[in-house]
Design a protein around this motif. Structure first.
Motif, PDB file in Angstrom:
ATOM      1  N   LYS A 141       0.843  -1.191   0.000  1.00 21.39           N
ATOM      2  CA  LYS A 141       0.000   0.000   0.000  1.00 21.39           C
ATOM      3  C   LYS A 141       0.884   1.248   0.000  1.00 21.39           C
ATOM      4  O   LYS A 141       1.970   1.256   0.585  1.00 21.39           O
ATOM      5  CB  LYS A 141      -0.887  -0.016   1.253  1.00 21.39           C
ATOM      6  N   GLN A 162      -4.771   4.949  -3.222  1.00 22.74           N
ATOM      7  CA  GLN A 162      -4.496   3.599  -2.743  1.00 22.74           C
ATOM      8  C   GLN A 162      -5.464   2.576  -3.323  1.00 22.74           C
ATOM      9  O   GLN A 162      -5.136   1.391  -3.416  1.00 22.74           O
ATOM     10  CB  GLN A 162      -4.542   3.561  -1.219  1.00 22.74           C
ATOM     11  N   GLN A 166      -0.469   1.062  -6.303  1.00 20.07           N
ATOM     12  CA  GLN A 166       0.303   0.511  -5.199  1.00 20.07           C
ATOM     13  C   GLN A 166       1.701   1.119  -5.194  1.00 20.07           C
ATOM     14  O   GLN A 166       2.145   1.707  -6.182  1.00 20.07           O
ATOM     15  CB  GLN A 166       0.396  -1.014  -5.317  1.00 20.07           C
TER      16      GLN A 166
END
Length: 325
Positions: A141, A162, A166
């Motif tokens: 993330k 997000q 990534q």
């Protein structure tokens, strides 16, 4: 069914059903040339054969598609099927849930290659097989402060970024070093990897990104130059996904791939968000030519939403956020 070699076709030429090439004319067209037109390059090529790989996350796989250059036939080892260029076109159309009769295939070939009766094959020496310079070593993330700063500078919320991107750790084999970047998936099972100082496609060729809308079967589609423009419209509408489908070019070179996403799909209106630049206007015109092939598909350029001096939808969104009130 694997989609990569049965993927969207170029936009350069228009076709008309009543004047479609016949089967004999189609068979004179080189499979190598039509794959090249689609943007696929052989992993290995000799005087007689060309071998292609699907973009793979795991390396070391054997070639998936073999083209016999002399006989102009193909065989896909994964699908366990092959045949002539007409069989290839029919397989493509069937895979994309389109009408896939011989007539459909002939029209599809003509829309890609035009009415030239034959194409020459330029034979080159076999390329040296080697590992790519860049590879993804880790994915997670988005948390890196520099990347978060880029997101905020674009006027996009971290939560939205997000959802679609990534954070990846990239290994540079040449410099023997690592660096951090965004990864954004495309429709070629690969990624556009980018930060302020780096931009590259990994595990795929340059390719568009298709994002299915919240409501299936909507007669509208939105076409963007890049993901930041897409994110900007989402932020403007205060949603995390559009109700209708979206297509993100990622690069102008990906414009030819748009054909397969519109061909007989049933869209009625295409909203486009190309930049207010010469390249953006050329792209808008190219999209107009693509849309003209489809029955009752209306092109609605949305440039009035972000007028000059704003070059892009995202530039307009950034300025709007920075304005008082």
């Amino acid at each position: 069914m694997y989609q990569n070699f049965l993927s969207p076709l170029p936009f350069e030429t228009l076709f008309h059903r009543e004047d479609t090439m016949n089967a004999e004319q189609a068979k004179t067209i080189s499979l190598f040339e039509i794959l090249d037109k689609l943007g696929f390059k052989p992993g290995r090529k000799t005087q007689k054969d060309a071998y292609y790989h699907y973009p793979e996350k795991k390396k070391g796989k054997k070639p998936n598609l073999h083209v016999n250059l002399k006989d102009n036939v193909w065989y896909d080892y994964r699908l366990k099927k092959g045949g002539t260029i007409i069989d290839f076109a029919m397989a493509h159309l069937e895979h994309n849930s389109r009408p896939h009769t011989v007539s459909d295939a002939l029209a599809f070939i003509e829309s890609t290659m035009g009415k030239v009766s034959a194409y020459s094959i330029t034979v080159s020496t076999e390329p040296t097989q080697s590992q790519p310079r860049y590879s993804i070593s880790n994915t997670k993330k988005i948390e890196d402060p520099a990347l978060i700063g880029e997101v905020e500078a674009k006027g996009i919320s971290l939560k939205l970024a997000q959802k679609y991107m990534q954070e990846v750790n990239i290994y540079d084999r040449e410099k023997k070093s690592h660096f951090i970047a965004f990864s954004f998936p495309n429709d070629d099972d690969g990624y556009l990897v980018e930060n302020k100082y780096f931009r590259e496609y990994l595990e795929s060729q340059p390719w568009v990104s298709f994002i299915r809308g919240e409501i299936t079967g909507q007669p509208y589609i939105h076409v963007f130059k890049d993901r930041w423009d897409y994110f900007s419209l989402l932020e403007h509408q205060k949603v995390s996904v559009l109700k209708s489908d979206a297509l993100i070019l990622n690069d102008y070179s990906c414009l030819p791939q748009c054909n397969g996403y519109f061909y007989k799909y049933g869209y009625r209106v295409a909203f486009t968000y190309m930049p207010n630049t010469p390249d953006g206007q050329n792209a808008k015109q190219a999209l107009t030519e693509i849309f003209r092939r489809e029955v009752n598909l209306i092109h609605r350029p949305m440039n009035s939403m972000y007028p000059s001096p704003h070059e892009t939808l995202n530039a307009w969104w950034q300025n709007r956020n920075a304005s008082p009130g």
